[in-house]
Motif scaffolding. Structure first.
Motif, PDB file in Angstrom:
ATOM      1  N   PRO A 186      -4.271 -12.172   3.524  1.00 34.23           N
ATOM      2  CA  PRO A 186      -4.018 -10.850   4.252  1.00 34.23           C
ATOM      3  C   PRO A 186      -3.528  -9.757   3.631  1.00 34.23           C
ATOM      4  CG  PRO A 186      -1.933 -12.387   4.287  1.00 34.23           C
ATOM      5  CD  PRO A 186      -3.180 -12.968   3.426  1.00 34.23           C
ATOM      6  N   ASP A 224      -4.920  -6.507   3.267  1.00 34.98           N
ATOM      7  CA  ASP A 224      -4.629  -5.113   3.920  1.00 34.98           C
ATOM      8  C   ASP A 224      -3.763  -5.478   5.267  1.00 34.98           C
ATOM      9  OD1 ASP A 224      -5.944  -3.790   2.120  1.00 34.98           O
ATOM     10  OD2 ASP A 224      -7.930  -4.354   2.933  1.00 34.98           O
ATOM     11  N   PHE A 225      -3.181  -6.653   5.492  1.00 35.55           N
ATOM     12  CA  PHE A 225      -2.818  -6.907   7.008  1.00 35.55           C
ATOM     13  C   PHE A 225      -1.734  -5.900   7.350  1.00 35.55           C
ATOM     14  CE2 PHE A 225       0.039  -9.464   9.518  1.00 35.55           C
ATOM     15  CZ  PHE A 225      -0.987  -9.990  10.330  1.00 35.55           C
ATOM     16  N   LYS A 226      -1.952  -5.496   8.652  1.00 36.17           N
ATOM     17  CA  LYS A 226      -0.968  -4.572   9.405  1.00 36.17           C
ATOM     18  C   LYS A 226      -1.393  -4.657  10.844  1.00 36.17           C
ATOM     19  CE  LYS A 226      -3.075  -0.103   8.612  1.00 36.17           C
ATOM     20  NZ  LYS A 226      -3.037   0.998   7.836  1.00 36.17           N
ATOM     21  N   ASP A 256       4.442  -1.391   6.189  1.00 32.93           N
ATOM     22  CA  ASP A 256       3.208  -1.910   5.986  1.00 32.93           C
ATOM     23  C   ASP A 256       3.719  -3.083   4.625  1.00 32.93           C
ATOM     24  OD1 ASP A 256       2.165  -0.708   7.953  1.00 32.93           O
ATOM     25  OD2 ASP A 256       1.047   0.503   6.828  1.00 32.93           O
ATOM     26  N   SER A 257       4.333  -2.452   3.843  1.00 36.93           N
ATOM     27  CA  SER A 257       4.543  -3.333   2.475  1.00 36.93           C
ATOM     28  C   SER A 257       5.240  -4.678   2.756  1.00 36.93           C
ATOM     29  CB  SER A 257       5.047  -2.573   1.310  1.00 36.93           C
ATOM     30  OG  SER A 257       6.385  -2.058   1.699  1.00 36.93           O
ATOM     31  N   ARG A 310       3.049  -7.118   4.703  1.00 43.59           N
ATOM     32  CA  ARG A 310       2.112  -7.827   3.823  1.00 43.59           C
ATOM     33  C   ARG A 310       2.753  -8.858   3.066  1.00 43.59           C
ATOM     34  NH1 ARG A 310      -1.151  -2.275   2.726  1.00 43.59           N
ATOM     35  NH2 ARG A 310      -2.286  -2.053   4.721  1.00 43.59           N
ATOM     36  N   LEU A 316       1.636 -12.497   3.448  1.00 43.18           N
ATOM     37  CA  LEU A 316       0.890 -13.121   2.367  1.00 43.18           C
ATOM     38  C   LEU A 316       1.993 -14.592   1.834  1.00 43.18           C
ATOM     39  CD1 LEU A 316      -1.448 -13.040   0.383  1.00 43.18           C
ATOM     40  CD2 LEU A 316       0.307 -11.715  -1.460  1.00 43.18           C
ATOM     41  N   LYS A 368      -9.076  -5.144  -3.011  1.00 45.39           N
ATOM     42  CA  LYS A 368      -8.614  -4.165  -2.124  1.00 45.39           C
ATOM     43  C   LYS A 368      -9.723  -3.025  -2.427  1.00 45.39           C
ATOM     44  CE  LYS A 368      -4.385  -2.352  -1.091  1.00 45.39           C
ATOM     45  NZ  LYS A 368      -4.289  -2.549   0.423  1.00 45.39           N
ATOM     46  N   GLU A 398      -9.687  -0.366   4.504  1.00 45.70           N
ATOM     47  CA  GLU A 398      -9.013  -1.591   4.869  1.00 45.70           C
ATOM     48  C   GLU A 398      -9.447  -2.443   5.956  1.00 45.70           C
ATOM     49  OE1 GLU A 398      -5.154   0.125   5.896  1.00 45.70           O
ATOM     50  OE2 GLU A 398      -4.422   0.110   3.780  1.00 45.70           O
ATOM     51  N   PRO A 411      -7.581  -5.055   8.119  1.00 47.22           N
ATOM     52  CA  PRO A 411      -6.219  -5.557   8.458  1.00 47.22           C
ATOM     53  C   PRO A 411      -6.386  -6.653   9.080  1.00 47.22           C
ATOM     54  CG  PRO A 411      -6.769  -3.581   9.933  1.00 47.22           C
ATOM     55  CD  PRO A 411      -7.791  -3.601   8.832  1.00 47.22           C
TER      56      PRO A 411
END
Length: 322
Positions: free
Chosen positions: A28, A30-32, A51-52, A55, A59, A83, A87, A89
């Protein structure tokens, strides 16, 4: 509805083996929360995290899941990629853009949301599979991948009963009936059973695999959201060869329908599911499931809350020959 067996198919259906001991997973990166998919995915919920932070949590859940599956003897190919500015997500849910077959074919599918179409990276997938010792696949495209007018989101919308050469599918924006028939004909399945759903919100379920799972000898299904006449048809078909476990719409919300039967290198059966699904199944339901494999609960609470998909969505089965 049941579509007839096609007189000619390009590939005969050779997936009589239902379970596989090899899977593909995508980290994941770019996961959001994906605002594009939230339009029809009622399972997504945003959390008050940056967002960080999201992620980092996602992860950690992903890595634990990879290690857990490997510790149970499942071959996991991680399709890593660099990356980019564009993105993706929802890349952690690869089962929506491709499916594999033992004949060495990979089918690529058109997805409804633009930012999900960026996930389709056949070269990266081919390289990851080759590095894991699998033969170079032949790719087939269903519909128009880059600017589709209709959508078919692979094993997100198609529940494949390989043992009985049957595909089950809940029709929705993400599951076009014509593309469904095109794939079934091409892949050589004998039968497709499609149906309409209506949740208590009044909307259809966005993906069949959140309401339904089919193993070799069992099926989990939220049949209460299927229209009554079609419900009988679906249940009659499943009950011919399966122990059928009916779940409620509330249990579906905990991803009890989003489970996947796998096997390990010794051929032992496993049933992967999220921890929330495991906790939401009744003792009686878990007892029936255990007849068909060891239950493997996995904590992916961040991913399933924000992404609106769970363990099954994170796993793309790999039937390709070595």
């Amino acid at each position: 509805m049941v579509a007839p067996f096609p007189r000619e198919s390009i590939h005969s259906h050779c997936q009589a083996v239902h379970t596989t001991n090899a899977v593909v997973m995508v980290p994941p990166i770019d996961f959001k929360f994906n605002t594009e998919t939230s339009a029809d995915n009622e399972f997504q919920t945003s959390l008050s995290l940056s967002d960080s932070q999201v992620r980092e949590k996602a992860l950690a859940e992903f890595n634990q899941m990879v290690e857990l599956l490997r510790s149970h003897g499942v071959t996991v190919t991680v399709m890593d990629y660099a990356k980019s500015k564009a993105e993706t997500p929802d890349a952690v849910f690869p089962n929506n853009w491709f499916s594999t077959s033992p004949s060495g074919d990979i089918y690529l599918f058109p997805m409804a949301c633009e930012n999900r179409r960026r996930e389709v990276r056949s070269h990266a997938l081919s390289e990851a599979l080759k590095s894991s010792g699998f033969k170079t696949p032949t790719f087939h495209e269903i519909g128009n991948l880059t600017s589709p007018q209709a959508y078919l989101e692979s094993t997100g919308v198609m529940i494949m009963d390989h043992s009985n050469s049957t595909v089950y599918a809940a029709l929705s924006v993400r599951c076009d009936r014509q593309l469904l028939q095109e794939y079934v004909d091409l892949a050589g399945f004998r039968e497709v059973i499609y149906f309409d759903t209506k949740m208590s919100s009044g909307s259809p379920v966005y993906h069949t695999n959140v309401m339904m799972a089919v193993g070799e000898g069992f099926a989990v299904i939220c049949d209460e959201i299927i229209e009554e006449f079609e419900r009988r048809r679906v249940l009659t078909s499943l009950q011919k060869t399966k122990d059928v476990i009916s779940i409620t719409e509330e249990q579906m919300g905990y991803f009890c329908g989003n489970v996947l039967q796998l096997k390990n290198e010794k051929g032992e059966r496993l049933i992967a599911m999220s921890l929330s699904a495991y906790n939401a199944f009744t003792l009686e339901q878990k007892s029936v499931l255990r007849r068909h494999g060891k239950l493997v609960p996995i904590d992916v609470s961040t991913i399933e809350t924000i992404g609106g998909g769970s363990v099954r969505c994170m796993i793309a089965e790999n039937y390709l020959p070595k």
